[in-house]
Design a protein around this motif. Structure first.
Motif, mmCIF file in Angstrom:
data_model
loop_
_atom_site.group_PDB
_atom_site.id
_atom_site.type_symbol
_atom_site.label_atom_id
_atom_site.label_comp_id
_atom_site.label_asym_id
_atom_site.label_seq_id
_atom_site.Cartn_x
_atom_site.Cartn_y
_atom_site.Cartn_z
ATOM 1 N N UNK A 869 3.838 -7.632 41.930
ATOM 2 C CA UNK A 869 3.627 -9.057 42.189
ATOM 3 C C UNK A 869 2.388 -9.558 41.456
ATOM 4 N N UNK A 870 1.338 -8.738 41.436
ATOM 5 C CA UNK A 870 0.130 -9.097 40.691
ATOM 6 C C UNK A 870 0.432 -9.201 39.202
ATOM 7 N N UNK A 871 1.249 -8.261 38.682
ATOM 8 C CA UNK A 871 1.642 -8.330 37.276
ATOM 9 C C UNK A 871 2.357 -9.632 37.002
ATOM 10 N N UNK A 872 3.243 -10.024 37.912
ATOM 11 C CA UNK A 872 3.975 -11.275 37.739
ATOM 12 C C UNK A 872 3.003 -12.459 37.709
ATOM 13 N N UNK A 873 2.083 -12.527 38.679
ATOM 14 C CA UNK A 873 1.147 -13.655 38.756
ATOM 15 C C UNK A 873 0.289 -13.741 37.495
ATOM 16 N N UNK A 874 -0.270 -12.619 37.081
ATOM 17 C CA UNK A 874 -1.143 -12.609 35.904
ATOM 18 C C UNK A 874 -0.378 -13.000 34.652
ATOM 19 N N UNK A 875 0.841 -12.491 34.528
ATOM 20 C CA UNK A 875 1.638 -12.782 33.333
ATOM 21 C C UNK A 875 2.070 -14.243 33.304
ATOM 22 N N UNK A 876 2.452 -14.760 34.453
ATOM 23 C CA UNK A 876 2.860 -16.169 34.502
ATOM 24 C C UNK A 876 1.698 -17.071 34.113
ATOM 25 N N UNK A 880 1.648 -19.515 30.877
ATOM 26 C CA UNK A 880 1.467 -20.951 31.105
ATOM 27 C C UNK A 880 0.464 -21.524 30.120
ATOM 28 N N UNK A 881 -0.506 -20.711 29.732
ATOM 29 C CA UNK A 881 -1.512 -21.144 28.759
ATOM 30 C C UNK A 881 -1.092 -20.858 27.315
ATOM 31 N N UNK A 882 -0.050 -20.015 27.136
ATOM 32 C CA UNK A 882 0.411 -19.654 25.786
ATOM 33 C C UNK A 882 1.925 -19.821 25.707
ATOM 34 N N UNK A 883 2.422 -21.046 25.796
ATOM 35 C CA UNK A 883 3.874 -21.268 25.831
ATOM 36 C C UNK A 883 4.592 -20.818 24.559
ATOM 37 N N UNK A 884 3.886 -20.828 23.431
ATOM 38 C CA UNK A 884 4.528 -20.370 22.182
ATOM 39 C C UNK A 884 4.890 -18.897 22.272
ATOM 40 N N UNK A 885 3.989 -18.112 22.852
ATOM 41 C CA UNK A 885 4.267 -16.677 23.006
ATOM 42 C C UNK A 885 5.423 -16.449 23.985
ATOM 43 N N UNK A 890 11.144 -14.908 24.775
ATOM 44 C CA UNK A 890 12.473 -15.231 25.276
ATOM 45 C C UNK A 890 13.487 -15.437 24.160
ATOM 46 N N UNK A 891 12.996 -15.654 22.934
ATOM 47 C CA UNK A 891 13.880 -15.741 21.782
ATOM 48 C C UNK A 891 14.808 -16.931 21.836
ATOM 49 N N UNK A 892 16.069 -16.705 21.501
ATOM 50 C CA UNK A 892 17.056 -17.788 21.381
ATOM 51 C C UNK A 892 17.304 -18.495 22.701
ATOM 52 N N UNK A 893 17.026 -17.821 23.813
ATOM 53 C CA UNK A 893 17.299 -18.420 25.112
ATOM 54 C C UNK A 893 16.250 -19.456 25.506
ATOM 55 N N UNK A 894 15.105 -19.467 24.793
ATOM 56 C CA UNK A 894 13.989 -20.311 25.225
ATOM 57 C C UNK A 894 14.375 -21.780 25.317
ATOM 58 N N UNK A 907 9.461 -15.897 31.485
ATOM 59 C CA UNK A 907 8.856 -14.821 30.696
ATOM 60 C C UNK A 907 8.168 -13.805 31.609
ATOM 61 N N UNK A 908 7.526 -14.266 32.660
ATOM 62 C CA UNK A 908 6.836 -13.346 33.573
ATOM 63 C C UNK A 908 7.834 -12.430 34.272
#
Length: 926
Positions: A869-876, A880-885, A890-894, A907-908
């Motif tokens: 859950x912590x991994x999810x929170x940190x990654x999200x 959120x600050x790096x939407x390009x990444x 997510x590739x073609x689905x983005x 992505x998270x």
């Protein structure tokens, strides 16, 4: 009564005193050659006195050599007289120039004492256990008499399910160990599913199993999985390593090869539960079976998976011999579980196989018609549509033209053989006496104006048609065929078809006069318009004539280019070869001629009631005979190793004297005999017996005490806990994510692979990624290039398949984590799993729990829940600050996700899903 008692007591005393007298001379118990003496000799003596070296003309490999007089004229071993034996004297000396072993540490005192006892006891020689026909051992008793009768409870009888458990419990009792409890149902079903089908169970299948309270619930799951089409795919995948299957020919050039029908044969054979003796026979000699079917011919692809060298400048005969040698070695590795390859150069260093045994065995394979030609003939050709109809019409026409039904059958078989396999023929690299001619690119014969060559003597009686595959771009090329000499009788003069180039060929049937007997045929070229233009001949075949209509139909088929697969066929008559011993293993140094036979250590081929043909079919029949000591043992050991991670004999590739001793020899023999006799070689029955045992169903948890007592689980006091194979890791990721394409059979596919992996300078071949879901087929369908295997497979310890791989040695490296974290297939799977997680929960905690349950079939522990859950929170927060990444991940689905859900959330969840797919409990069977 007293008198009788005194008499009996006196007799007992005499027997006892006699026993003490014998024990005083020989020691407390008889010395066993195989388990006590042979290891000492192999470790200290065989290097100088064995199959490779025979210092002082003394060898300890064979009994007759060990007891024969050495160079000195005196025997080194005198049975019954250790003190008089030169062996003991030389071992006991202190002078380093005379003491044995020379230039090595002396034997330990207890080892010399053991050798003395053995000699004094008569130096009883013994064959290694694996070379003795197994005898059915008694099944050990467990529990108490009352518990065996079902009258009382006992831990052993309560735990055991079948005879396997009784053997295992008996050994555990000897070692002071106890068995583990049965694993929980979800763990058990996952283990069973992965072992039998290579795929994890679905949540629905687990739920159904959990809801079934009947005593037969587990057995029903076993039957369901054995009947699954995925069963054949899993076990065929295992066999591909043994068969060194690949979609390319190997060596430097490594061009493509179409042999995927052999893989399909394996899948179908396992699913149909083809008896193992038949399975073995078809792969070794399917072409020699009466009225062989297409499937039986395809099965011989087992030995057409050998490499071919298509590089220019190579000598076909060298690599033909290399392929034959590979077949000998592979046959022993796969079906006999014994190292035999070294006997190519010298007698076996440790096992009782003589140098000439290798070439007698090689003679079974030496008549195969494949000769390292680029066309890979012989192949089985598959005509379709109107071509298939034409073949049927040709056979009907030939049959109707013959009056005698038996002759008609033979003639139809001959014509069909020519149409389907283009055999028998003489490959052009076998021509000799070149004049103004050469092998073009070391592949096919080429000749220029005024050039000539010879076709070696061949029987011409009744063969008035010469079939030739040839071509040129010269406009007026003519070839004259002569009998017996370059100036001999003219048989015919014919124009060469203008095919647009020497490398394009056309098959023609040239009429010849009827010439009785065996003759050489010379041919010469006259091509005045373009004297430097090459005429190329690929092959020739002297055949009986056909009616013009039949001949036209046959030529029409021979000039087609249908789909085809390499098969084994043997040559007869002029195409049969003599086999010679290779001195020091070199094909350039032939020695004495030998005929097909098996090593004298093993049972002979011929018995009082059976004489076997001296060909591959006879060899296969000998290997599956009841008195053969190796075949069933090796098969059982391999299946056991696949389920438990380690064989009963750990060295699956070597049951010989240098192999590791079996942990449960009686169990191995019992399984081997039961497999061959009771189960009639049924592989599914064998597997069912093993997986139904409580030994297989144990928990894999190990206490510190158990780990200290048996760290490698040799004695099976706990269940197997083994990392999944390369194919299973990939297939599981696709299966749990819902991406797996269950399509079966057909040509190999190319899933995503990084650019630059392939470099094919010879032909410019490229990795063309499959589409429309084909890229998500099971791993065994992945295109296999020997010089550049699929990267994720290699990282997870799969072989290149240049040669037979008996077992994969498991490693655990950071590269494996890099594959499952970054490979496009695993990223696609993680993305699809994340979608599943979003549908199964409204909160991150629920979603993560759903993903973990999908992967492992267990609930996530609170500690792991917190970490993920912590991994999810940190990654999200990061995405959120790096939407390009996030969009890149997510590739073609983005673009499709912006409306329904934020990129960072998606992505998270994908990162968490990918992380869970890398957990230890996911990539192992537990």
């Amino acid at each position: 009564m007293k008198a009788n008692g005194l008499l009996i007591g006196g007799l007992g005393a005499v027997v006892l005193l006699s026993s003490f007298s014998l024990w005083g001379r020989w020691g407390s118990q008889p010395v066993d050659f195989n388990t006590q003496i042979k290891p000492i000799l192999n470790k200290n003596c065989i290097a100088c006195h064995g199959g490779v070296k025979k210092a002082s003309d003394f060898s300890l490999l064979f009994k007759q050599e060990a007891f024969a007089p050495a160079k000195s004229g005196h025997p080194a071993i005198i049975p019954g007289d250790a003190e008089g034996s030169e062996l003991i004297r030389r071992l006991s000396l202190t002078d380093p120039n005379e003491r044995m072993p020379l230039d090595a540490p002396p034997l330990k005192a207890e080892e010399i004492d053991l050798l003395k006892k053995w000699i004094d006891q008569g130096a009883e020689w013994g064959d290694h256990w694996a070379f003795q026909t197994p005898e059915l051992p008694n099944v050990p008793s467990i529990g108490t008499l009352w518990s065996r009768m079902g009258l009382t409870s006992n831990p052993e009888t309560d735990w055991a399910t079948n005879e396997i458990d009784q053997f295992v419990l008996s050994t555990l009792r000897e070692k002071g160990l106890t068995a583990s409890p049965i694993a929980d149902k979800s763990t058990l079903l996952r283990r069973l599913s992965l072992d039998l089908t290579g795929l994890p169970p679905t949540e629905a299948e687990v739920a159904a199993f959990m809801a079934d309270p009947s005593p037969e619930a587990y057995a029903k799951q076993v039957d369901r999985l054995l009947a699954s089409p995925a069963f054949g795919e899993k076990w065929a995948g295992m066999w591909l390593d043994l068969a060194r299957y690949a979609d390319t020919k190997g060596y430097e050039r490594d061009p493509g090869r179409k042999i995927w029908r052999y893989r399909d044969y394996l899948i179908k054979a396992f699913n149909a539960d083809k008896p193992y003796d038949q399975f073995l026979t078809e792969q070794l000699a399917g072409d020699l079976l009466p009225n062989a079917t297409d499937d039986q011919l395809i099965a011989t692809g087992f030995h057409r998976n050998t490499m071919n060298n298509d590089e220019g400048g190579t000598q076909d005969e060298e690599f033909r011999v290399a392929a034959v040698i590979d077949r000998v070695n592979t046959t022993w590795d796969v079906f006999q579980g014994t190292t035999f390859a070294c006997v190519q150069c010298h007698s076996h260093p440790y096992d009782p196989f003589r140098h000439d045994d290798y070439y007698k065995y090689m003679a079974f394979f030496n008549n195969a018609r494949d000769e390292d030609v680029t066309t890979e003939t012989p192949t089985l050709r598959f005509y379709t549509g109107s071509d298939s109809t034409q073949l049927m019409q040709l056979k009907q026409f030939v049959r109707q033209s013959m009056r005698d039904p038996k002759q008609a059958d033979a003639e139809v078989r001959r014509v069909e053989m020519m149409a389907r396999t283009v055999e028998p023929k003489i490959n052009s690299h076998d021509f000799d006496q070149y004049v103004n001619a050469s092998l073009l690119d070391a592949k096919f014969f080429g000749v220029q104006d005024k050039g000539s060559a010879r076709i070696k003597p061949v029987t011409l009686t009744g063969r008035t048609r010469l079939y030739v595959a040839w071509g040129t771009s010269a406009p007026d090329a003519q070839v004259t065929f002569r009998l017996d000499s370059p100036t001999g009788r003219v048989l015919t003069t014919v124009p060469v078809p203008n095919t647009g180039g020497a490398w394009s060929d056309s098959v023609q049937a040239i009429p010849l006069p009827d010439v009785p007997g065996k003759h050489a045929v010379y041919f010469s070229l006259n091509s005045p318009a373009k004297p430097l233009e090459w005429v190329m001949l690929k092959w020739v075949s002297f055949q009986p004539p056909l009616a013009l209509a039949a001949e036209k139909m046959l030529l029409g088929l021979l000039n087609k280019n249908p789909d085809q697969t390499p098969i084994m066929l043997d040559g007869t008559g002029e195409l049969a070869r003599k086999t010679h011993v290779f001195i020091r293993g070199s094909w350039l140094s032939p020695g004495a001629e030998v005929t097909p036979d098996v090593p004298g250590t093993l049972p002979p081929m011929d018995t009082d009631d059976q004489t076997l043909p001296r060909n591959r079919l006879g060899l296969a029949q000998w290997m599956t005979r009841p008195d053969h000591p190796l075949t069933a043992r090796v098969a059982v050991n391999r299946f056991w190793e696949q389920l438990f991670g380690t064989g009963i004999v750990e060295t699956v590739e070597d049951m010989g004297t240098q192999g590791i001793q079996p942990t449960h020899r009686d169990l191995l023999d019992w399984l081997a005999i039961t497999f061959a006799q009771d189960d009639q070689w049924s592989m599914k029955k064998l597997l069912k017996r093993i997986v139904l045992s409580s030994t297989y169903r144990q928990q894999s948890n190990a206490t510190p005490q158990l780990l200290a007592a048996d760290p490698f689980n040799h004695y099976l006091a706990r269940g197997p806990r083994v990392r999944l194979s390369a194919e299973q890791v990939r297939d599981q990721a696709l299966a749990v994510s819902g991406l797996l394409n269950s399509k079966m059979y057909g040509p190999s596919v190319m899933p995503p692979q990084p650019d630059g992996i392939w470099q094919s300078p010879y032909n410019g071949e490229a990795w063309v990624q499959a589409k429309d879901g084909e890229q998500y087929r099971r791993a065994l369908y992945t295109y296999w290039k020997r010089t550049s295997p699929y990267p994720s497979m290699i990282t997870f310890d799969s072989p290149s398949r240049e040669f037979c791989q008996i077992r994969r040695l498991r490693t655990n490296t950071p590269l494996q984590a890099l594959v499952t974290l970054n490979d496009p297939v695993y990223l696609d799977a993680a993305q699809r799993l994340a979608e599943h997680m979003m549908q199964r929960g409204s909160s991150p905690a629920q979603q993560i729990q759903a993903g973990f349950r999908r992967l492992t079939l267990h609930e996530l522990s609170p500690k792991k829940q917190t970490v993920l859950t912590k991994l999810y929170r940190d990654t999200e927060a990061y995405y959120a600050q790096h939407p390009t990444e996030a969009s890149t991940l997510l590739g073609k689905q983005a673009g499709k996700l912006l409306v329904s859900i934020g990129l960072s959330t998606r992505a998270a969840l994908m990162v968490v899903a990918n992380t869970m797919m890398n957990l230890d409990e996911v990539i192992v069977k537990e």
